[in-house]
Design a protein around this motif. Structure first.
Motif, PDB file in Angstrom:
ATOM      1  N   PHE A   2      -1.370   3.191  -1.985  1.00 42.05           N
ATOM      2  CA  PHE A   2      -2.719   2.432  -1.565  1.00 42.05           C
ATOM      3  C   PHE A   2      -3.324   2.335  -2.631  1.00 42.05           C
ATOM      4  O   PHE A   2      -4.009   1.210  -2.212  1.00 42.05           O
ATOM      5  CB  PHE A   2      -3.154   3.309  -0.088  1.00 42.05           C
ATOM      6  CG  PHE A   2      -4.183   2.922   0.548  1.00 42.05           C
ATOM      7  CD1 PHE A   2      -4.030   1.735   0.853  1.00 42.05           C
ATOM      8  CD2 PHE A   2      -4.887   4.369   0.521  1.00 42.05           C
ATOM      9  CE1 PHE A   2      -5.221   1.828   2.036  1.00 42.05           C
ATOM     10  CE2 PHE A   2      -6.213   3.898   0.776  1.00 42.05           C
ATOM     11  CZ  PHE A   2      -6.503   2.565   1.838  1.00 42.05           C
ATOM     12  N   TYR A  35      -8.374  -2.685   0.723  1.00 39.24           N
ATOM     13  CA  TYR A  35      -7.898  -3.405   1.873  1.00 39.24           C
ATOM     14  C   TYR A  35      -8.075  -5.316   1.639  1.00 39.24           C
ATOM     15  O   TYR A  35      -8.755  -5.524   2.022  1.00 39.24           O
ATOM     16  CB  TYR A  35      -9.528  -3.048   3.000  1.00 39.24           C
ATOM     17  CG  TYR A  35      -9.250  -1.401   3.002  1.00 39.24           C
ATOM     18  CD1 TYR A  35      -8.800  -1.258   4.157  1.00 39.24           C
ATOM     19  CD2 TYR A  35     -10.300  -0.952   2.545  1.00 39.24           C
ATOM     20  CE1 TYR A  35      -8.236   0.812   3.977  1.00 39.24           C
ATOM     21  CE2 TYR A  35     -10.582   0.385   2.344  1.00 39.24           C
ATOM     22  CZ  TYR A  35      -9.359   1.277   3.334  1.00 39.24           C
ATOM     23  OH  TYR A  35      -9.951   2.621   3.355  1.00 39.24           O
ATOM     24  N   GLY A  61     -14.182   7.767  11.848  1.00 39.73           N
ATOM     25  CA  GLY A  61     -12.783   7.218  10.772  1.00 39.73           C
ATOM     26  C   GLY A  61     -13.036   8.215  10.135  1.00 39.73           C
ATOM     27  O   GLY A  61     -12.462   9.017   8.994  1.00 39.73           O
ATOM     28  N   GLY A  62     -14.441   8.843   9.568  1.00 34.62           N
ATOM     29  CA  GLY A  62     -15.312   9.636   8.229  1.00 34.62           C
ATOM     30  C   GLY A  62     -15.387   8.465   8.040  1.00 34.62           C
ATOM     31  O   GLY A  62     -14.699   9.394   6.160  1.00 34.62           O
ATOM     32  N   ASN A  63     -15.324   7.181   7.813  1.00 32.80           N
ATOM     33  CA  ASN A  63     -15.760   6.546   6.783  1.00 32.80           C
ATOM     34  C   ASN A  63     -16.474   6.883   6.136  1.00 32.80           C
ATOM     35  O   ASN A  63     -16.854   6.362   5.181  1.00 32.80           O
ATOM     36  CB  ASN A  63     -16.299   4.999   7.324  1.00 32.80           C
ATOM     37  CG  ASN A  63     -15.184   4.182   7.992  1.00 32.80           C
ATOM     38  OD1 ASN A  63     -13.837   4.507   7.070  1.00 32.80           O
ATOM     39  ND2 ASN A  63     -14.941   4.044   9.024  1.00 32.80           N
ATOM     40  N   SER A 122     -13.056  11.759  -0.639  1.00 29.67           N
ATOM     41  CA  SER A 122     -12.960  11.493   0.677  1.00 29.67           C
ATOM     42  C   SER A 122     -14.084  12.772   0.506  1.00 29.67           C
ATOM     43  O   SER A 122     -13.373  13.643   0.612  1.00 29.67           O
ATOM     44  CB  SER A 122     -11.379  11.579   1.051  1.00 29.67           C
ATOM     45  OG  SER A 122     -11.346  10.712   0.788  1.00 29.67           O
ATOM     46  N   TYR A 138      -3.778  14.026   1.315  1.00 33.73           N
ATOM     47  CA  TYR A 138      -4.523  12.438   0.289  1.00 33.73           C
ATOM     48  C   TYR A 138      -2.801  12.390  -0.461  1.00 33.73           C
ATOM     49  O   TYR A 138      -3.130  12.209  -1.290  1.00 33.73           O
ATOM     50  CB  TYR A 138      -5.530  12.461   0.181  1.00 33.73           C
ATOM     51  CG  TYR A 138      -6.823  12.209   0.942  1.00 33.73           C
ATOM     52  CD1 TYR A 138      -6.891  11.113   1.241  1.00 33.73           C
ATOM     53  CD2 TYR A 138      -7.507  13.338   1.859  1.00 33.73           C
ATOM     54  CE1 TYR A 138      -8.389  10.976   2.375  1.00 33.73           C
ATOM     55  CE2 TYR A 138      -8.262  13.472   2.895  1.00 33.73           C
ATOM     56  CZ  TYR A 138      -8.521  11.781   3.399  1.00 33.73           C
ATOM     57  OH  TYR A 138      -9.619  12.167   3.532  1.00 33.73           O
ATOM     58  N   TYR A 176      -1.973  12.949   7.408  1.00 32.31           N
ATOM     59  CA  TYR A 176      -3.096  12.743   7.846  1.00 32.31           C
ATOM     60  C   TYR A 176      -3.154  12.578   9.065  1.00 32.31           C
ATOM     61  O   TYR A 176      -3.434  11.898  10.493  1.00 32.31           O
ATOM     62  CB  TYR A 176      -2.976  10.657   7.186  1.00 32.31           C
ATOM     63  CG  TYR A 176      -4.294  10.513   6.426  1.00 32.31           C
ATOM     64  CD1 TYR A 176      -5.400  10.825   5.793  1.00 32.31           C
ATOM     65  CD2 TYR A 176      -4.812   9.266   7.899  1.00 32.31           C
ATOM     66  CE1 TYR A 176      -6.211   9.921   5.650  1.00 32.31           C
ATOM     67  CE2 TYR A 176      -6.259   9.066   8.036  1.00 32.31           C
ATOM     68  CZ  TYR A 176      -6.558   9.138   7.089  1.00 32.31           C
ATOM     69  OH  TYR A 176      -7.841   8.883   6.772  1.00 32.31           O
ATOM     70  N   LEU A 193      -5.922  13.136  10.624  1.00 29.27           N
ATOM     71  CA  LEU A 193      -7.831  11.991  10.443  1.00 29.27           C
ATOM     72  C   LEU A 193      -8.096  11.873  11.890  1.00 29.27           C
ATOM     73  O   LEU A 193      -8.577  12.187  12.535  1.00 29.27           O
ATOM     74  CB  LEU A 193      -8.403  12.077   9.877  1.00 29.27           C
ATOM     75  CG  LEU A 193      -8.929  12.850   8.119  1.00 29.27           C
ATOM     76  CD1 LEU A 193      -8.288  13.314   7.674  1.00 29.27           C
ATOM     77  CD2 LEU A 193      -9.898  11.753   7.722  1.00 29.27           C
ATOM     78  N   GLU A 251     -11.220   6.907  -5.476  1.00 27.69           N
ATOM     79  CA  GLU A 251     -11.848   6.982  -4.128  1.00 27.69           C
ATOM     80  C   GLU A 251     -12.646   8.439  -3.891  1.00 27.69           C
ATOM     81  O   GLU A 251     -11.570   9.408  -4.593  1.00 27.69           O
ATOM     82  CB  GLU A 251     -10.599   6.216  -3.094  1.00 27.69           C
ATOM     83  CG  GLU A 251     -11.280   7.052  -1.925  1.00 27.69           C
ATOM     84  CD  GLU A 251     -10.204   6.434  -0.301  1.00 27.69           C
ATOM     85  OE1 GLU A 251     -10.893   5.759   0.681  1.00 27.69           O
ATOM     86  OE2 GLU A 251      -9.213   7.051  -1.228  1.00 27.69           O
ATOM     87  N   ILE A 310      -0.623   5.122   6.658  1.00 27.08           N
ATOM     88  CA  ILE A 310      -1.263   6.458   6.528  1.00 27.08           C
ATOM     89  C   ILE A 310      -1.652   7.030   7.497  1.00 27.08           C
ATOM     90  O   ILE A 310      -1.456   8.006   7.226  1.00 27.08           O
ATOM     91  CB  ILE A 310      -2.859   6.777   5.529  1.00 27.08           C
ATOM     92  CG1 ILE A 310      -2.312   5.969   4.085  1.00 27.08           C
ATOM     93  CG2 ILE A 310      -3.371   7.664   5.596  1.00 27.08           C
ATOM     94  CD1 ILE A 310      -3.226   5.203   2.844  1.00 27.08           C
ATOM     95  N   PHE A 325      -2.604   0.808   5.078  1.00 23.76           N
ATOM     96  CA  PHE A 325      -3.676   2.007   5.439  1.00 23.76           C
ATOM     97  C   PHE A 325      -3.257   2.537   7.362  1.00 23.76           C
ATOM     98  O   PHE A 325      -3.265   3.538   7.754  1.00 23.76           O
ATOM     99  CB  PHE A 325      -4.758   1.341   5.900  1.00 23.76           C
ATOM    100  CG  PHE A 325      -6.424   2.853   6.317  1.00 23.76           C
ATOM    101  CD1 PHE A 325      -6.120   4.597   5.900  1.00 23.76           C
ATOM    102  CD2 PHE A 325      -6.858   2.423   7.330  1.00 23.76           C
ATOM    103  CE1 PHE A 325      -7.080   4.602   5.977  1.00 23.76           C
ATOM    104  CE2 PHE A 325      -7.934   3.304   7.709  1.00 23.76           C
ATOM    105  CZ  PHE A 325      -7.584   4.505   7.204  1.00 23.76           C
ATOM    106  N   ASN A 367     -16.657   7.971   2.289  1.00 27.48           N
ATOM    107  CA  ASN A 367     -15.917   7.454   1.139  1.00 27.48           C
ATOM    108  C   ASN A 367     -16.773   6.588   0.652  1.00 27.48           C
ATOM    109  O   ASN A 367     -17.140   6.336  -0.949  1.00 27.48           O
ATOM    110  CB  ASN A 367     -15.360   6.230   2.058  1.00 27.48           C
ATOM    111  CG  ASN A 367     -13.717   6.467   2.461  1.00 27.48           C
ATOM    112  OD1 ASN A 367     -13.259   6.081   3.498  1.00 27.48           O
ATOM    113  ND2 ASN A 367     -13.502   7.121   1.993  1.00 27.48           N
TER     114      ASN A 367
END
Ligand code: AVI
Length: 327
Positions: free
Chosen positions: A224, A41, A169-171, A290, A214, A58, A60, A288, A52, A49, A174
């Motif tokens: 990304f 980021y 956000g489903g962070n 997810s 993804y 996407y 989410l 990454e 995305i 992002f 990660n």
């Protein structure tokens, strides 16, 4: 001479770039090679992002937006407690696009709360503050710029009011499972009995739906990932040939891990801040995870870290859930 015309780096900036360099070199000297997605980021990464989140594949962001737009009363009921005033703390608030619906609802109902968005980016926080002051002039805002836990501790000192933590956000996906457990345990230790956490989880679903989210057709997710190599070139004096790396996505429906890799397309050497890293053809960099969750996975994580589940609010497709956790 470039060096002479450059502004000297401020202490904290220098520290950040030292950490970045150290993490990159350690990750690439490991086997398998690894880079941390927290470095995705930068300015370009933020813009990618944003793109995305608009992609047809996407889902989410749209799912959680569905919850915040259409189940606002349910959310408010889950976080309020007998009209007691509280601090609403959002971890990684960004532009607060989703939470603004909740803020508006709470404000219209005359709820006594202070919104405390935490973000690593001071720039995004000042944009957010300006926007909110225009849109919702009546709400109290205290922005907190910095790392999650440092800022949470600061918020605990600023007031003794009940805390409601948003982690959207489903962070959490990660983080590896171990990192997520550690994160939730630390959160639990910091909070008090009446506090509440609202945490967003992307649920396991048709594996194709997840994989497509993804590995989008337009290649934005690939860009990304590749942007981290460009960022290393820009900020750490690297010489990655971006054309010689390709994005690869995998999803394991058993473990729920959706993972991004970059494949080296040939034997090659890359120089970063004077250090040489060897890549063999088809060697991958782990970029990454997810993580996707089943409801029992969520229950397990909550209980393992000392929380109990007080409710769950899903979107209309039941693809994403905001889980309500009690301390
Ligand atoms: C920020 N985070 C929740 C995103 C995700 O879905 O894991 C980051 C992302 N990576 C690729 N696409 C989106």
């Amino acid at each position: 001479n470039l060096q002479l015309t450059k502004e000297p780096k401020k202490g904290s900036e220098k520290n950040n770039s030292d950490h970045f360099l150290n993490d990159v070199l350690t990750g690439l000297q490991n086997s398998p090679k690894h880079l941390s997605s927290k470095y995705f980021y930068d300015k370009t990464g933020d813009e990618l992002f944003q793109k995305i989140m608009q992609l047809p594949e996407y889902y989410l962001t749209r799912c959680e937006l569905d919850i915040f737009q259409n189940k606002t009363a349910e959310l408010a009921k889950a976080i309020r407690s007998n009209d007691e005033p509280f601090d609403l703390i959002e971890l990684g608030a960004g532009d607060a696009m989703k939470s603004t619906y909740l803020l508006k609802y709470l404000s219209e109902k005359g709820t006594d709360f202070t919104y405390m968005p935490i973000d690593i980016s001071g720039n995004i926080l000042s944009i957010l503050e300006n926007n909110l002051k225009k849109q919702l002039p009546d709400i109290n805002i205290t922005t907190l710029e910095g790392e999650y836990f440092q800022m949470l501790k600061k918020a605990m000192k600023l007031s003794s009011r009940r805390k409601v933590i948003l982690f959207l956000g489903g962070n959490i996906g990660n983080m590896t499972r171990k990192e997520a457990e550690k994160f939730c345990m630390s959160l639990h230790q910091l909070l008090n009995r009446e506090d509440i956490v609202l945490i967003g989880f992307d649920l396991k679903k048709n594996p194709f739906t997840i994989l497509n989210a993804y590995s989008d057709k337009s290649g934005i997710t690939a860009e990304f990932n590749l942007n981290l190599l460009s960022r290393i070139n820009r900020e750490l004096d690297g010489n990655f040939d971006i054309e010689q790396f390709e994005h690869y996505e995998s999803y394991d429906p058993i473990t729920g891990a959706c993972r991004s890799f970059l494949i080296s397309l040939k034997n090659q050497q890359v120089k970063i801040a004077g250090e040489i890293i060897d890549f063999s053809e088809n060697e991958v960099i782990d970029m990454e995870v997810s993580q996707k969750f089943s409801k029992p996975d969520i229950q397990y994580l909550a209980e393992k870290s000392g929380f109990s589940i007080a409710g769950e609010i899903s979107d209309s497709k039941d693809w994403f859930v905001d889980s309500v956790w009690k301390v």
